[in-house]
Design a protein around this motif. Structure first.
Motif, PDB file in Angstrom:
ATOM      1  N   LYS A 117       7.505  67.842  15.828  1.00 52.88           N
ATOM      2  CA  LYS A 117       8.706  68.678  15.769  1.00 52.88           C
ATOM      3  C   LYS A 117       9.987  67.835  15.685  1.00 52.88           C
ATOM      4  O   LYS A 117      11.039  68.335  15.291  1.00 52.88           O
ATOM      5  N   LYS A 166      14.298  57.513  12.383  1.00 61.58           N
ATOM      6  CA  LYS A 166      12.874  57.687  12.079  1.00 61.58           C
ATOM      7  C   LYS A 166      12.109  56.384  12.352  1.00 61.58           C
ATOM      8  O   LYS A 166      11.022  56.406  12.931  1.00 61.58           O
ATOM      9  N   ILE A 204      10.558  79.709  12.788  1.00 58.37           N
ATOM     10  CA  ILE A 204      11.758  79.330  12.036  1.00 58.37           C
ATOM     11  C   ILE A 204      11.371  78.973  10.596  1.00 58.37           C
ATOM     12  O   ILE A 204      12.085  79.301   9.641  1.00 58.37           O
ATOM     13  N   ASP A 205      10.222  78.329  10.437  1.00 55.45           N
ATOM     14  CA  ASP A 205       9.734  78.022   9.088  1.00 55.45           C
ATOM     15  C   ASP A 205       9.514  79.319   8.299  1.00 55.45           C
ATOM     16  O   ASP A 205       9.787  79.385   7.102  1.00 55.45           O
ATOM     17  N   LEU A 253      11.127  82.123   8.613  1.00 61.54           N
ATOM     18  CA  LEU A 253      12.446  82.610   8.181  1.00 61.54           C
ATOM     19  C   LEU A 253      12.952  81.794   6.992  1.00 61.54           C
ATOM     20  O   LEU A 253      13.547  82.330   6.055  1.00 61.54           O
ATOM     21  N   GLU A 254      12.684  80.497   7.037  1.00 63.60           N
ATOM     22  CA  GLU A 254      13.119  79.615   5.937  1.00 63.60           C
ATOM     23  C   GLU A 254      12.389  79.999   4.633  1.00 63.60           C
ATOM     24  O   GLU A 254      12.982  79.982   3.551  1.00 63.60           O
ATOM     25  N   LEU A 280      10.791  71.990   4.861  1.00 65.46           N
ATOM     26  CA  LEU A 280      10.358  72.249   6.232  1.00 65.46           C
ATOM     27  C   LEU A 280      10.076  70.947   6.999  1.00 65.46           C
ATOM     28  O   LEU A 280       9.532  70.973   8.097  1.00 65.46           O
ATOM     29  N   ASN A 281      10.466  69.824   6.373  1.00 67.21           N
ATOM     30  CA  ASN A 281      10.408  68.509   7.032  1.00 67.21           C
ATOM     31  C   ASN A 281       9.033  68.193   7.616  1.00 67.21           C
ATOM     32  O   ASN A 281       8.916  67.872   8.807  1.00 67.21           O
ATOM     33  N   LEU A 282       8.011  68.320   6.794  1.00 63.31           N
ATOM     34  CA  LEU A 282       6.664  67.974   7.256  1.00 63.31           C
ATOM     35  C   LEU A 282       6.447  66.484   7.026  1.00 63.31           C
ATOM     36  O   LEU A 282       6.426  66.017   5.886  1.00 63.31           O
ATOM     37  N   GLU A 283       6.319  65.750   8.101  1.00 73.57           N
ATOM     38  CA  GLU A 283       6.215  64.304   8.015  1.00 73.57           C
ATOM     39  C   GLU A 283       4.770  63.888   7.775  1.00 73.57           C
ATOM     40  O   GLU A 283       3.842  64.467   8.317  1.00 73.57           O
ATOM     41  N   VAL A 287      14.037  83.086   3.173  1.00 76.25           N
ATOM     42  CA  VAL A 287      15.272  82.723   2.458  1.00 76.25           C
ATOM     43  C   VAL A 287      14.925  82.089   1.106  1.00 76.25           C
ATOM     44  O   VAL A 287      15.563  82.362   0.085  1.00 76.25           O
ATOM     45  N   ASP A 322       6.039  77.168  12.018  1.00 76.44           N
ATOM     46  CA  ASP A 322       6.446  78.024  13.131  1.00 76.44           C
ATOM     47  C   ASP A 322       7.333  79.177  12.657  1.00 76.44           C
ATOM     48  O   ASP A 322       7.523  79.385  11.456  1.00 76.44           O
ATOM     49  N   VAL A 324      19.785  77.294  13.802  1.00 79.87           N
ATOM     50  CA  VAL A 324      19.300  77.229  15.193  1.00 79.87           C
ATOM     51  C   VAL A 324      19.837  76.016  15.951  1.00 79.87           C
ATOM     52  O   VAL A 324      19.781  75.983  17.177  1.00 79.87           O
ATOM     53  N   LYS A 343       9.224  55.720  15.186  1.00 77.97           N
ATOM     54  CA  LYS A 343       7.886  55.170  14.906  1.00 77.97           C
ATOM     55  C   LYS A 343       7.654  53.889  15.682  1.00 77.97           C
ATOM     56  O   LYS A 343       6.547  53.646  16.163  1.00 77.97           O
ATOM     57  N   PHE A 370      10.846  65.795  13.526  1.00 81.96           N
ATOM     58  CA  PHE A 370      11.356  65.727  12.156  1.00 81.96           C
ATOM     59  C   PHE A 370      12.070  67.000  11.723  1.00 81.96           C
ATOM     60  O   PHE A 370      12.732  67.031  10.698  1.00 81.96           O
ATOM     61  N   LYS A 371      11.929  68.060  12.497  1.00 80.84           N
ATOM     62  CA  LYS A 371      12.629  69.312  12.188  1.00 80.84           C
ATOM     63  C   LYS A 371      13.973  69.394  12.919  1.00 80.84           C
ATOM     64  O   LYS A 371      14.755  70.309  12.676  1.00 80.84           O
ATOM     65  N   PRO A 420      22.293  81.186   4.151  1.00 82.10           N
ATOM     66  CA  PRO A 420      22.267  80.402   5.392  1.00 82.10           C
ATOM     67  C   PRO A 420      20.841  79.996   5.743  1.00 82.10           C
ATOM     68  O   PRO A 420      19.905  80.797   5.610  1.00 82.10           O
ATOM     69  N   SER A 421      20.693  78.742   6.152  1.00 80.22           N
ATOM     70  CA  SER A 421      19.362  78.233   6.483  1.00 80.22           C
ATOM     71  C   SER A 421      19.060  78.473   7.960  1.00 80.22           C
ATOM     72  O   SER A 421      19.770  77.957   8.824  1.00 80.22           O
ATOM     73  N   PRO A 422      18.003  79.226   8.274  1.00 79.23           N
ATOM     74  CA  PRO A 422      17.640  79.438   9.688  1.00 79.23           C
ATOM     75  C   PRO A 422      17.367  78.126  10.408  1.00 79.23           C
ATOM     76  O   PRO A 422      17.727  77.964  11.580  1.00 79.23           O
ATOM     77  N   ALA A 423      16.754  77.167   9.708  1.00 80.14           N
ATOM     78  CA  ALA A 423      16.398  75.893  10.332  1.00 80.14           C
ATOM     79  C   ALA A 423      17.635  75.081  10.705  1.00 80.14           C
ATOM     80  O   ALA A 423      17.597  74.287  11.642  1.00 80.14           O
ATOM     81  N   ILE A 424      18.724  75.264   9.967  1.00 79.83           N
ATOM     82  CA  ILE A 424      19.990  74.598  10.316  1.00 79.83           C
ATOM     83  C   ILE A 424      20.707  75.403  11.397  1.00 79.83           C
ATOM     84  O   ILE A 424      21.184  74.867  12.390  1.00 79.83           O
TER      85      ILE A 424
END
Lengths: 206, 86
Positions: A50, A38, B42-43, B45-46, B16-19, B49, B40, A117, A42, A52-53, A111-115
């Motif tokens: 994106k 991170k 994927i968010d 879907l999160e 959701l990792n919003l910086e 859950v 988005d 993918v 910077k 950070f996701k 299960p986490s969708p964000a993981i």
């Protein structure tokens, strides 16, 4: 006689350091990976929310590619004819383990969708391709160890067959906090370094 | 209800990792998707859950999410009316 291709530039991220063409751009060995990457993002003024996701492997690949392509003055607003050939040893294992943690307890199965993918290594290629509008050839290979010969052969074929004008090649591997490395380099018709196995290995080991 | 809205904002920022976004930056009526907070698919879907895991709410039709996840207010209203866990 086959065309001799060249390495235009290269980038390393490993052990808390980020360098471009051998010059250190950012270094802090005291931080855990999440904080280091991170801070490096910077320091490089990389504006892409994106980022950070992304999972660790994609952050590693994306930042190395971004530093390298920005240096080449690649305009992310224009479609580019740059192929990508990446490789590693750990595939997406770091994220696979995180996904496993979310599903191993049947009484707490969320299960986490964000993981999920990111449970494929070539997703990191997609992240770079989206930012730089790359609709070109791409491949991700899993090897036991760095394989310069394969990268050289594959990039030569892509260029000689006019599949791309340039090829972003390299190794991007994230196993855990203490074991990660990105070494990416750009192959083209012109450059200062020969695209041969010896030179690629030399750059990998800098 | 205010505590729930605070909880939802904290979840969204953290999970959701919003910086560079703080709880104070999210208004209760702000759009969460599109031109609002920029979440988005994927968010989304999160968030589905999260409804199940934290509040025991199972969305059988993901299309329901469009209205439920419009803003913090719509999420809080739906959770308050349908939650099966405290």
């Amino acid at each position: 006689m086959s065309q001799a291709y060249k390495i235009k530039s290269y980038c390393h991220i490993e052990e808390g350091g980020l360098s471009l063409n051998g010059q250190v751009l950012y270094a802090d060995t005291s931080k855990p990976f999440a904080e280091f990457i991170k801070a490096a993002y910077k320091a490089e003024n990389t504006k892409y929310s994106k980022f950070f996701k992304m999972d660790n492997l994609s952050k590693l690949a994306f930042l190395a590619a971004d530093v390298l392509l920005k240096n080449e003055k690649i305009n992310p607003e224009e479609a580019q004819d740059i192929a990508i050939v990446f490789s590693n040893k750990s595939s997406s294992l770091n994220t696979d383990r995180k996904h496993q943690n979310t599903i191993e307890d049947s009484s707490n199965y969320f299960p986490s969708p964000a993981i999920f993918v990111y449970t494929l290594p070539n997703i990191c290629i997609g992240e770079i391709s989206i930012k730089y509008k790359l609709n070109s050839e791409n491949s991700f290979f899993i090897f036991e160890r760095f394989n310069a010969n394969h990268l050289k052969t594959y990039s030569d074929i892509l260029l000689s067959k006019n599949k791309a004008k340039e090829v972003l090649c390299g190794w991007v591997d994230f196993d855990d906090e203490g074991h990660y490395k990105a070494f990416l380099y750009l192959v083209a018709l012109e450059g200062d370094i020969d695209n041969n196995e010896q030179e690629i290995n030399k750059l990998y080991n800098i | 209800m205010d505590a729930l809205k605070q909880e939802l904002k904290e979840f969204i920022i953290e999970q959701l990792n919003l910086e560079d976004i703080n709880v104070e930056d999210i208004g209760n009526d702000d759009a969460l998707f599109g031109d609002g907070l920029g979440l988005d698919s994927i968010d989304a879907l999160e968030l589905i859950v999260m409804l199940d895991k934290n509040y025991g709410i199972k969305l059988t039709d993901p299309k329901q999410g469009r209205a439920i996840f419009e803003s913090i207010n719509t999420m809080a209203d739906y959770i308050t009316a349908h939650r099966t866990t405290n």
